[in-house]
Design a protein around this motif. Structure first.
Motif, PDB file in Angstrom:
ATOM      1  N   ALA A 152       0.855  -1.194   0.000  1.00 44.49           N
ATOM      2  CA  ALA A 152       0.000   0.000   0.000  1.00 44.49           C
ATOM      3  C   ALA A 152       0.884   1.235   0.000  1.00 44.49           C
ATOM      4  O   ALA A 152       2.060   1.166   0.378  1.00 44.49           O
ATOM      5  CB  ALA A 152      -0.927  -0.003   1.217  1.00 44.49           C
ATOM      6  N   PRO A 153       0.351   2.379  -0.415  1.00 41.93           N
ATOM      7  CA  PRO A 153       1.133   3.623  -0.376  1.00 41.93           C
ATOM      8  C   PRO A 153       1.622   3.940   1.029  1.00 41.93           C
ATOM      9  O   PRO A 153       0.944   3.657   2.019  1.00 41.93           O
ATOM     10  CB  PRO A 153       0.138   4.672  -0.877  1.00 41.93           C
ATOM     11  CG  PRO A 153      -0.830   3.906  -1.707  1.00 41.93           C
ATOM     12  CD  PRO A 153      -0.958   2.563  -1.043  1.00 41.93           C
ATOM     13  N   GLY A 154       2.816   4.517   1.107  1.00 39.72           N
ATOM     14  CA  GLY A 154       3.430   4.780   2.399  1.00 39.72           C
ATOM     15  C   GLY A 154       2.674   5.775   3.254  1.00 39.72           C
ATOM     16  O   GLY A 154       2.802   5.761   4.480  1.00 39.72           O
ATOM     17  N   GLN A 155       1.859   6.657   2.640  1.00 42.54           N
ATOM     18  CA  GLN A 155       1.130   7.644   3.421  1.00 42.54           C
ATOM     19  C   GLN A 155      -0.157   7.097   4.011  1.00 42.54           C
ATOM     20  O   GLN A 155      -0.826   7.794   4.771  1.00 42.54           O
ATOM     21  CB  GLN A 155       0.826   8.884   2.562  1.00 42.54           C
ATOM     22  CG  GLN A 155      -0.206   8.656   1.464  1.00 42.54           C
ATOM     23  CD  GLN A 155       0.426   8.183   0.169  1.00 42.54           C
ATOM     24  OE1 GLN A 155       1.557   7.716   0.170  1.00 42.54           O
ATOM     25  NE2 GLN A 155      -0.305   8.308  -0.928  1.00 42.54           N
ATOM     26  N   TRP A 156      -0.545   5.891   3.664  1.00 48.14           N
ATOM     27  CA  TRP A 156      -1.767   5.306   4.216  1.00 48.14           C
ATOM     28  C   TRP A 156      -1.539   4.876   5.658  1.00 48.14           C
ATOM     29  O   TRP A 156      -0.452   4.451   6.043  1.00 48.14           O
ATOM     30  CB  TRP A 156      -2.215   4.112   3.386  1.00 48.14           C
ATOM     31  CG  TRP A 156      -2.803   4.485   2.060  1.00 48.14           C
ATOM     32  CD1 TRP A 156      -2.794   5.720   1.472  1.00 48.14           C
ATOM     33  CD2 TRP A 156      -3.482   3.619   1.153  1.00 48.14           C
ATOM     34  NE1 TRP A 156      -3.426   5.679   0.255  1.00 48.14           N
ATOM     35  CE2 TRP A 156      -3.854   4.395   0.039  1.00 48.14           C
ATOM     36  CE3 TRP A 156      -3.799   2.278   1.167  1.00 48.14           C
ATOM     37  CZ2 TRP A 156      -4.540   3.858  -1.053  1.00 48.14           C
ATOM     38  CZ3 TRP A 156      -4.480   1.734   0.092  1.00 48.14           C
ATOM     39  CH2 TRP A 156      -4.848   2.528  -1.006  1.00 48.14           C
ATOM     40  N   GLY A 157      -2.603   4.931   6.458  1.00 49.74           N
ATOM     41  CA  GLY A 157      -2.517   4.503   7.842  1.00 49.74           C
ATOM     42  C   GLY A 157      -2.522   2.987   7.972  1.00 49.74           C
ATOM     43  O   GLY A 157      -2.869   2.250   7.040  1.00 49.74           O
TER      44      GLY A 157
END
Length: 292
Positions: free
Chosen positions: A161-166
């Motif tokens: 998943a994208p790194g900015q996702w929680g």
């Protein structure tokens, strides 16, 4: 046989689950040599063009890894080796841990073309260009790890998943990816007995999901959530249960992540496409399961 290449026992577990033909219907040859080349690149992190000549053409090795990442071959191999381990009693379903890690994107991971690949994949997000001073990366792997008796740590499921996702919103999806077939018959095993995670996975949605599936869990409640619950009084619900002794086993999933990151192509993302990086991490997980 070079260092890190598959042994005869390991090859016998993987060979039945490899595709026999390519896109045009022609029969593929020398799967073992190509597979050893893929594992060599994942372990060392060298550019594909710098593969040793003993593995054949680097284009063939890369193209086969890309295709197997796109058509789900790596996922099927992972389920197969997990089923073999479960049959031998090497999976402890009593405790499964969840955690996440960041894999920094190399500059070679940037610049993916927006055109769809020849073998499409649902999760096909290219890596954005690395930013100066950025600590997080566009690759996050949420891992489920049931520790094997004797101290072995192996991933059960993973999610890129994208790194900015929680972390909390990804827990349900990664738990749903646990699926271990039963070769002797019966439905695949998908539900562990107990799940542990850190404070990042504490949310009403996650706890409701675990209760609905009758999965016990050990997830500490953050101070702000605890204060908010107390502020609401009886409407805030009952306090969450927490077993500190079980929580000590959460280090197993952290050790699993460390073992995966021993593969340099996992510790640093070189792949431009998310589905190829997913295949890279899955192949590294397969390598861990193959080890006795």
């Amino acid at each position: 046989m070079g260092r890190g290449d598959l042994t005869n026992r390991e090859w016998s577990l993987v060979e039945p689950h490899l595709p026999l033909s390519g896109r045009r219907g022609g029969r593929w040859n020398d799967h073992r040599t190509v597979l050893n080349g893929i594992l060599f690149r994942i372990r060392t992190g060298v550019p594909w063009r710098d593969l040793p000549e003993r593995y054949g053409s680097w284009k063939s090795v890369y193209e086969r890894h890309r295709r197997w990442s796109a058509d789900g071959t790596w996922d099927r191999i992972l389920q197969a080796v997990q089923a073999h381990a479960d049959l031998a009693g090497r999976i402890d379903w009593g405790m499964v841990g969840v955690d996440s890690t960041s894999c920094r994107a190399h500059q070679h991971a940037a610049g993916a073309r927006k055109a769809a690949p020849r073998v499409p994949k649902k999760d096909d997000a290219p890596a954005p260009p690395p930013r100066r001073g950025a600590r997080t990366v566009p690759g996050r792997a949420d891992l489920q790890d049931p520790p094997r008796r004797g101290g072995g740590c192996r991933p059960m499921a993973l999610l890129i998943a994208p790194g900015q996702w929680g972390d909390a919103p990804q827990m349900i999806e990664v738990l749903d990816r646990i699926r271990v077939p039963r070769p002797l018959g019966g439905r695949p095993r998908t539900r562990p007995d107990h799940v542990s995670g850190d404070k990042a996975y504490s949310s009403r949605r996650n706890r409701r999901y675990l209760r609905r599936r009758d999965i016990k869990h050990t997830i500490p409640e953050p101070k702000d959530q605890r204060a908010n619950r107390r502020r609401k009084g009886s409407a805030g619900g009952r306090p969450t249960g927490f077993d500190p002794d079980r929580y000590r086993r959460r280090n197993d999933v952290e050790r699993t992540i460390n073992r995966l990151k021993n593969s340099r192509a996992v510790a640093t993302r070189y792949d431009k496409r998310a589905y190829v990086f997913h295949g890279t991490v899955t192949a590294a997980a397969v390598r861990l399961w193959l080890k006795p």
